[in-house]
Design a protein around this motif. Structure first.
Motif, short mmCIF file in Angstrom:
data_model
loop_
_atom_site.label_atom_id
_atom_site.label_comp_id
_atom_site.label_asym_id
_atom_site.label_seq_id
_atom_site.Cartn_x
_atom_site.Cartn_y
_atom_site.Cartn_z
N VAL A 188 1.36 -1.16 0.00
CA VAL A 188 -0.28 -0.23 -0.11
C VAL A 188 1.02 1.37 -0.16
O VAL A 188 0.07 2.09 -0.36
CB VAL A 188 -0.96 -0.18 0.61
CG1 VAL A 188 -1.48 1.04 1.58
CG2 VAL A 188 -1.60 -1.02 1.32
N ASP A 189 2.16 1.55 0.61
CA ASP A 189 2.78 2.12 0.59
C ASP A 189 3.66 3.00 -0.87
O ASP A 189 3.39 4.40 -0.43
CB ASP A 189 3.96 1.97 2.02
CG ASP A 189 3.26 1.85 3.14
OD1 ASP A 189 1.96 1.96 3.20
OD2 ASP A 189 4.39 1.02 4.02
N ASN A 190 3.56 1.88 -1.84
CA ASN A 190 3.81 1.85 -2.43
C ASN A 190 2.99 2.78 -4.31
O ASN A 190 3.55 2.95 -5.35
CB ASN A 190 4.52 0.98 -3.71
CG ASN A 190 5.77 0.59 -3.01
OD1 ASN A 190 6.08 0.66 -2.13
ND2 ASN A 190 5.41 -0.16 -3.03
N LEU A 191 1.51 3.05 -3.61
CA LEU A 191 0.62 3.52 -4.45
C LEU A 191 -0.02 5.56 -4.02
O LEU A 191 0.62 5.98 -2.91
CB LEU A 191 -1.28 2.80 -3.76
CG LEU A 191 -0.59 1.18 -3.55
CD1 LEU A 191 -1.79 0.93 -3.32
CD2 LEU A 191 0.10 0.51 -5.01
N LEU A 192 -0.25 4.83 -5.28
CA LEU A 192 -0.62 6.85 -5.23
C LEU A 192 -1.46 7.31 -3.92
O LEU A 192 -2.47 6.43 -3.30
CB LEU A 192 -1.38 7.27 -6.37
CG LEU A 192 -0.89 7.66 -7.39
CD1 LEU A 192 -1.66 6.84 -9.11
CD2 LEU A 192 0.36 8.42 -8.02
N PRO A 193 -1.88 8.32 -3.24
CA PRO A 193 -2.20 8.21 -1.95
C PRO A 193 -3.73 8.60 -2.52
O PRO A 193 -4.39 7.16 -1.74
CB PRO A 193 -1.57 10.14 -1.78
CG PRO A 193 -0.79 10.07 -2.19
CD PRO A 193 -0.31 9.40 -3.07
N ALA A 194 -4.26 9.19 -3.05
CA ALA A 194 -5.67 9.03 -3.57
C ALA A 194 -6.03 7.18 -3.66
O ALA A 194 -7.75 6.92 -3.28
CB ALA A 194 -5.72 9.51 -5.12
N LEU A 195 -5.17 6.27 -3.83
CA LEU A 195 -6.17 5.21 -4.73
C LEU A 195 -5.31 4.13 -3.14
O LEU A 195 -5.76 3.58 -3.26
CB LEU A 195 -5.10 4.52 -5.24
CG LEU A 195 -6.23 4.87 -6.41
CD1 LEU A 195 -4.89 5.26 -7.93
CD2 LEU A 195 -7.14 4.40 -7.27
N ARG A 196 -5.11 4.75 -2.36
CA ARG A 196 -4.70 3.48 -1.33
C ARG A 196 -5.40 3.34 -0.56
O ARG A 196 -5.82 2.17 0.12
CB ARG A 196 -3.62 4.56 -0.06
CG ARG A 196 -2.49 4.37 -0.54
CD ARG A 196 -1.38 4.44 0.56
NE ARG A 196 -0.39 5.16 0.04
CZ ARG A 196 0.81 6.23 0.02
NH1 ARG A 196 0.50 6.86 1.62
NH2 ARG A 196 1.68 6.78 -0.19
N ALA A 197 -6.74 3.71 0.19
CA ALA A 197 -8.38 3.99 0.47
C ALA A 197 -7.61 2.89 1.41
O ALA A 197 -8.82 1.92 1.80
CB ALA A 197 -9.09 2.11 -0.09
N GLU A 198 -6.52 3.81 3.17
CA GLU A 198 -6.43 3.17 4.38
C GLU A 198 -7.59 2.58 5.14
O GLU A 198 -7.58 2.16 5.72
CB GLU A 198 -5.66 3.77 4.56
CG GLU A 198 -4.30 3.60 3.72
CD GLU A 198 -3.24 4.65 4.13
OE1 GLU A 198 -2.22 3.98 4.30
OE2 GLU A 198 -3.08 5.85 3.49
N ASP A 199 -9.48 3.68 5.10
CA ASP A 199 -9.88 3.24 6.08
C ASP A 199 -10.78 2.32 4.73
O ASP A 199 -12.06 2.35 6.10
CB ASP A 199 -10.77 4.84 6.14
CG ASP A 199 -9.89 5.55 6.30
OD1 ASP A 199 -9.11 5.66 7.16
OD2 ASP A 199 -9.74 7.16 5.95
N ASP A 200 -11.32 1.60 4.13
CA ASP A 200 -12.03 1.21 3.53
C ASP A 200 -11.04 -0.62 3.43
O ASP A 200 -10.54 -0.36 3.43
CB ASP A 200 -12.20 1.34 2.25
CG ASP A 200 -13.13 3.03 2.22
OD1 ASP A 200 -13.47 3.10 3.02
OD2 ASP A 200 -12.39 3.54 1.13
N PRO A 201 -12.04 -1.42 3.05
CA PRO A 201 -11.68 -2.74 3.53
C PRO A 201 -11.30 -3.26 2.10
O PRO A 201 -11.69 -3.61 1.67
CB PRO A 201 -13.45 -3.43 3.64
CG PRO A 201 -14.24 -2.78 3.53
CD PRO A 201 -13.89 -1.36 3.29
N TRP A 202 -10.77 -2.39 1.31
CA TRP A 202 -10.27 -3.20 0.19
C TRP A 202 -9.18 -2.39 -0.61
O TRP A 202 -8.86 -1.04 0.22
CB TRP A 202 -11.26 -2.33 -1.16
CG TRP A 202 -12.00 -0.96 -1.06
CD1 TRP A 202 -10.79 0.24 -1.57
CD2 TRP A 202 -12.27 -0.53 -1.04
NE1 TRP A 202 -12.05 1.11 -1.44
CE2 TRP A 202 -13.87 0.39 -1.15
CE3 TRP A 202 -14.49 -1.11 -0.24
CZ2 TRP A 202 -14.48 1.52 -0.85
CZ3 TRP A 202 -15.17 -0.62 0.18
CH2 TRP A 202 -15.31 0.78 -0.20
N THR A 203 -8.79 -2.63 -1.27
CA THR A 203 -7.15 -1.36 -1.95
C THR A 203 -7.57 -1.04 -3.54
O THR A 203 -7.64 -2.05 -3.94
CB THR A 203 -5.82 -2.47 -1.55
OG1 THR A 203 -5.58 -2.46 -0.65
CG2 THR A 203 -4.79 -0.99 -2.24
#
Lengths: 546, 359, 325
Positions: free
Chosen positions: C103-118
């Motif tokens: 996840v750390d390598n992803l664009l921030p907008a696509l990390r979806a850190e609060d959601d159960p998906w990536t």
């Protein structure tokens, strides 16, 4: 009376089956169209239908399209039948392939191939582009009418040809001897007498056009049509409104039912008992007349069979994404199927063979009960069997999916409902095929067997079934052909992992991936063709007797 | 060895009674013919015996066994149909073997028996043919072999000869009757052809409107019809109005017919006192008119005649205007009268009297 | 005979119940991605994790998610790959959160850190231009096409049916408010389906289509020279897509390894070349360049709150319907 019980029980079973899987779902559609969002009775659905322009527009478009296609089909079909029946033309042998072409080239593939010819990236379109001439837009009214005409005129052609062949030539001569020249004779004497056959097949064409899904959705992007709207209301990515789905389904049922009613009424009004007389001789044409007649008939025939060849060529054509490179050949489209999509072929084979097996078994049983063991339930069975004729595949799909998604019998999402939908659509025709020989089997044959000590059930298998076999074989082949090509019902109810060849083709066409769709199309046609060929050549089944 | 007993058989369809109580004991080995016009119920009765029609009331016994509620395939019957009902997709051999296969007989027995019965009906050597490749007569022989090869308790035949042409019909009568006699199978034979009935049967039951009008040996039914209907249906008869003279309960009756007195047997008493005289053509005498007719004689004129050598038939117009058929045989026949001759017709004492109204 | 028929019926019934039976070392992947994408992933997994066998169930995302929902009580699916964030949100209770190290390598907008998906990739909304048909200047922004002069020449999918079309509509709403929505309604012609928007432009029926980057780029890459992509200068909208681990998955551990692989550099680089779907990783500039797609930095992006987009849906669609009448 106990010796009649097994047949009574079987009638009851057949009745129960049809009530559960045809009457109940359709009744459900009817009821739900009158239930508003809050679950109470409301005519909200119909109010929206009548007040929101796009629904009425779609209904009107469907009717206009139906009339236009039926009209042009009648012109083309009667013209071709006239040429074939009355003149010796060079292609007369190919003409007899025509009815087959309807079977082996599913509507979807026919639409697909014409898109590949006239559509964006189409062969002819490119040709015109290269010449610097802009090609008219194929999508919309032109494409719809063109492809549907070429797909459906065969129905009218066959009916008109049969009527013209059965037409007593002496009537025509009588007309001529009274001082009318051949052409006016035709118009005054011959055409009125073949009119009932042509009109009733014309109504069949109308119902096919109105219920058509595959061509409508592939070519009618700018023309809202009832069938497409019904489909979208159900399949919408974001969840649809059940009232609206049911209302749309109900409107299309009413439309087709009223047309069928019109047809029955018309046929009951006039009953020409044509004496099977001398078949008129076929005349030789000379000079420009021969060229004109032969040429135009040849053109119609070539256009009818062309889709199969276009799809065949397309399947071997190299493509990058949606763009096809005509003239560059590759096997990629097939190797991809072998690598990834064997499951799709497997699904098609599995669903179609089960639907054929169950459908033909049921049709055989029901036709036997209806012809040989009539009882108090028989006339209800007769009527229930007419029901599938009034609904398009899309509506049947919606009715089944809505009817069996909750309650004691949940089928939505199962393979069973796919098989069921495919089987039900063909059932009325299956029963007609299966009973074709039955009327000629004397009751005394069964009694002879019973008197010799064989119980009624075993007598059915020993004596009746072998004699029904030709009709059953025809029913099996035609059921197979239509279920392998079935799209409109299955596309509504399939689940992930249940894709069939037509569904896959449909999805690829939607994504504009024609080369890959073609490879599936070729496989689809092969799967259709093999049993047809086997049946006609090896088993000598008469597919077009009825 | 089956005696067939019908006990008060009744059958109604939608409240219309087509069998109105038929009782009959048919002794073992009898060739029993149901004779009557179409619609008289004869075929329905046959199908009741076969089990294809369940009677509304009454019992059917095969010997001691009550088969009224036994399914047809368990009744051990053989049946021959008007349209032959041969299985069109099966060879002659397989058609005949069908019942034996249903009984799971061993193959060698089937082969032997089928061969034997095909020989018996004169079709040895045709066992591989399909029914469609055979003539009507041959087909009916196959059907007969098929019905008999299983050794049925009762053989039921539903107008089996009516689809054949006249010459074949006569020939098949012999085939059927002799096979029946050989196998001693109790047989019910349905026909509307009185000639067939008379030629083949041990017993004839003349049926009318769901009832048996008269039953007996062919000669008995022919000689002593009890009703006008039977006399008309079996053989030909001249029926003339007859006015009773005095008491008619006695065996010998005196009647006035066409102005003359005729004596003969009265078969049954007419409730309304109206009678017909039954005079078979061979029971009328004919001679050239010489003087006035005496007792039992009527004057007439020959309207037409057919000379056939051993027999001559006349059609004579009586003085009262009625017409009668008269037949002469032997010496008399050899010297026929001419058309238009004035003649005297005489009734002999074999004439019968039957009530005019049907029973 | 009866017995034979019975056997046949039984066999037929059994064959209707064709559920794959999963065992250890296997992952059941439910995917809406194209077969060639899936094939590439399978090849890569065979290389990187040879002990895992992947069973693929392919279909459109709607049918797959509904199937997962139907199978809730007897889970078969391990992974779902992939669908738009807003669609995933509707089925959120089917998924379980997995914090992938990738996840750390992803664009921030696509990390979806609060959601159960990536996020795996993102659609970028573009204007697809057919130069053969267009008259006058090529529009450069959303604002350009809102002008009445474009009436009848611009097309988009029906926002009521298509989630990408809704994302476009919501973007216009974000940029230009109710006024913008009304202007759009007056100009644009609707297509019944998502594919209708791009195929009708490719067919030359419309000069301009509002559609997704990858769909338009396929025609360019295929060699249809008259097709051009315009990334609107007033800012475009992303419609990210993601993958998710299914709750109570039968093979969670192996599924997580595949999850990581799907976010890995090699697979994402390969996928963008194949499908022109813009990857979620931030380190794939070379792959983007060779696919002919502009870099993320060169595109003006308007930040869209996907959650708000979903909650405003009914309101906006009502506004839309009203504006079109």
């Amino acid at each position: 009376m106990n010796r009649f019980l097994p047949w009574g029980l079987l009638s009851l079973f057949a009745l129960g089956f049809l009530l559960l899987f045809i009457a109940y779902p359709i009744l459900g559609v009817l009821l739900r169209s009158f239930i508003g969002e809050k679950g109470a009775f409301s005519t909200e659905g119909f109010v929206i239908f009548l007040t929101q322009g796009r629904y009425l527009e779609a209904l009107l478009n469907s009717i206009i399209l139906g009339i236009a296609v039926t009209f042009i089909c009648t012109l083309v079909g009667v013209f071709l039948a006239f040429i074939v029946a009355r003149f010796e033309i060079p292609f007369s042998n190919i003409v007899f392939l025509l009815p087959l072409s309807v079977l082996i080239i599913p509507e979807l593939i026919s639409a697909q191939s014409w898109i590949m010819v006239f559509g964006n990236n189409g062969l002819i379109t490119h040709l015109f582009d290269a010449l610097g001439i802009p090609f008219p837009r194929f999508y919309g009214w032109f494409g719809l009418i063109y492809v549907m005409t070429l797909t459906y005129y065969v129905h009218i052609f066959l009916a008109a040809l049969a009527a013209l062949r059965g037409f007593d030539h002496s009537l025509e001569e009588a007309g001529q001897s009274l001082g009318t020249a051949p052409l006016p004779t035709y118009i005054r004497v011959v055409f009125p007498t073949i009119l009932p056959a042509v009109l009733s097949s014309g109504l069949v064409v109308f119902t096919l056009v109105v219920g058509n899904f595959a061509i409508s959705i592939a070519l009618g992007q700018r023309v809202p049509l009832l069938s497409v709207l019904t489909y979208r209301s159900f399949i919408s990515e974001l969840g649809g409104n059940p009232t609206m789905q049911s209302t749309l389904a109900m409107v299309s049922i009413l439309l087709v039912a009223s047309v069928l009613f019109l047809q029955r009424w018309y046929i009951s009004k006039r009953d020409y008992q044509m004496v099977a007389g001398r078949t008129p001789p076929r005349a030789k044409l000379k000079g420009w007349k021969s060229l004109l007649a032969g040429g135009s008939a040849g053109l119609i025939i070539v256009l009818s069979l062309l889709p199969a060849f276009v799809v065949l060529a397309g399947s071997f054509t190299y493509a990058r994404g949606p763009v096809m490179y005509w003239g560059q050949f590759t096997l990629d489209n097939y190797t991809r199927i072998l690598d990834f999509n064997l499951g799709v072929i497997g699904n098609s084979l599995r669903f179609a063979s089960l639907a054929t097996l169950f459908g033909v078994t049921f049709a055989t049983l029901v036709s036997y009960l209806l012809v040989k063991k009539r009882n108090a339930l028989s006339s209800t069975l007769d009527y229930l069997l007419l029901l599938p004729l009034t609904i398009s595949g899309t509506v049947l799909g919606i009715a089944l999916a809505q009817g069996f998604n909750s309650g004691p019998l949940v089928l939505t999402g199962t393979a069973a409902i796919m098989v069921l939908a495919m089987m039900l659509r063909r059932l009325p025709f299956g029963v007609r095929n299966a009973s074709s020989n039955l009327h000629n089997i004397s009751n005394s044959l069964e009694e002879a067997s019973v008197s010799l000590g064989v119980p009624p059930g075993r007598t059915f298998f020993n004596v009746v079934l072998p004699l029904m076999a030709p009709g059953i074989a025809a029913a099996a082949i035609l059921t197979w052909v239509t279920t392998v090509a079935e799209l409109s019902a299955s596309v509504v109810i399939y689940q992930a992992g249940q894709e069939t060849l037509p569904i896959q083709i449909f999805r690829l066409i939607s994504s504009d991936l024609m080369a890959r769709a073609s490879a599936f199309g070729v496989i689809n046609m092969i799967i259709i063709l093999v049993p047809v060929f086997f049946g006609i050549r090896v088993m000598k089944v008469k597919l077009f007797s009825s | 060895m089956t005696e067939l007993v019908l006990g008060d058989i009744r059958k109604s369809y939608h409240h219309v009674e087509v069998l109105k109580g038929i009782s009959r004991r048919i002794p073992d080995g009898t060739f029993f013919t149901l004779l009557g016009p179409s619609g008289c119920g004869k075929t329905t009765l046959l199908r009741v015996v076969a089990g294809f029609v369940a009677p509304t009331a009454g019992r059917v016994h095969f010997g001691a066994e009550d088969v009224t509620h036994v399914a047809p395939h368990r009744r051990e019957i053989g049946m021959v149909f008007q349209d032959y009902a041969l299985f069109p997709d099966k060879s002659v051999f397989e058609n005949v073997a069908y019942g034996l296969r249903a009984r799971r007989r061993p193959n060698d027995e089937i082969k032997r028996k089928v061969g034997e019965y095909l020989e018996r009906v004169g079709l040895g050597g045709l066992s591989n043919r399909l029914p469609t490749e055979m003539s009507g007569g041959q087909r009916q022989r196959v059907a007969l072999a098929r019905a008999l090869v299983i050794g049925p308790r009762v053989l039921l035949m539903d107008e089996p000869l009516s689809n054949l042409d006249a010459a074949l019909r006569v020939q098949m009568r012999d085939v059927i009757r002799s096979l029946q006699l050989e196998t001693k199978t109790t047989t019910i034979f349905v026909t509307h052809d009185q000639e067939e009935a008379l030629a083949m049967s041990d017993q004839i039951a003349v049926m009318k409107d769901g009832r048996i009008d008269q039953c007996g040996a062919p000669d008995e039914v022919y000689r002593n019809p009890r009703t006008a209907y039977v006399s008309r249906f079996v053989g030909s008869a001249n029926l003339l109005e007859a006015r009773p003279m005095g008491n008619q309960t006695e065996e010998v009756g005196r009647f006035e017919v066409n102005g003359t007195i005729v004596t003969g047997r009265t078969m049954s008493e007419a409730a309304d006192g109206r009678y017909l005289v039954v005079a078979r053509p061979e029971n009328l005498g004919i001679r050239k008119a010489s003087g006035a007719p005496g007792e039992g004689e009527v004057a007439g004129r020959v309207r037409s005649l057919q000379f056939q050598g051993y027999r001559t038939s006349y059609r004579v117009v009586l003085c009262g205007g009625e017409e009668v058929n008269v037949e002469t045989f032997g010496e008399l026949a050899a010297t026929p009268l001419g058309r238009g001759d004035e003649v005297i017709i005489s009734f002999n004492d074999k004439c019968l009297f039957v009530p005019e109204a049907s029973s | 005979m009866k017995k034979a028929l019975l056997n046949l019926a039984t066999a037929a019934t059994l064959s209707l119940v064709g559920i794959p039976i999963a065992t250890a070392g296997e992952v059941n992947l439910y995917t809406s991605n194209s077969e060639d994408s899936v094939a590439m992933v399978l090849d890569k997994v065979r290389e990187e994790a040879p002990d895992i066998t992947i069973n693929v169930i392919a279909g459109s995302s709607g049918t797959l998610l509904r199937r997962i929902e139907a199978e809730k009580n007897a889970n078969v699916a391990d992974l779902f790959w992939s669908s738009g964030f807003s669609t995933l949100a509707e089925f959120a209770d089917l998924f379980v959160k997995y914090d992938s190290p990738q996840v750390d390598n992803l664009l921030p907008a696509l990390r979806a850190e609060d959601d159960p998906w990536t996020g795996t990739n993102t659609h970028v909304m573009v204007l697809m231009i057919n130069e053969d048909v267009i008259e006058g200047d090529v529009p450069q922004s959303w604002e350009d096409i809102l002008n009445e002069s474009w009436k009848g020449k611009v097309t988009m999918a029906d926002p009521a049916n298509s989630s990408s079309a809704y994302a476009q509509l919501y973007g216009i709403y974000t940029l230009y408010g109710e006024e913008g929505v009304r202007k759009l309604a007056g100009v644009v012609e609707l297509q019944g389906s998502t594919s209708g928007a791009y195929s009708s432009v490719a067919q030359g029926e419309y000069a301009v289509g509002m559609t997704m980057e990858y769909a338009a780029q396929r025609y360019v890459a295929g060699g249809q020279e008259e097709i051009e992509l315009v990334y609107p200068s007033d800012g475009t909208f992303l419609s990210p897509e993601g993958l998710a681990l299914i709750e109570n998955a039968p093979h969670p551990e192996d599924a997580k390894r595949v999850y990581d692989l799907l976010l890995s550099h090699d697979i994402q680089a390969g996928l963008v070349g194949l499908t022109f779907r813009r990857p979620s990783r931030a380190d794939l500039d070379d792959a983007l360049k060779s696919s002919g797609l502009p870099l993320m930095n060169n595109i003006n992006i308007v930040d869209i709150d996907q959650g708000k987009a979903a909650s405003d849906r009914e309101m906006l669609l009502n506004l839309w319907t009203e504006a079109r009448d």
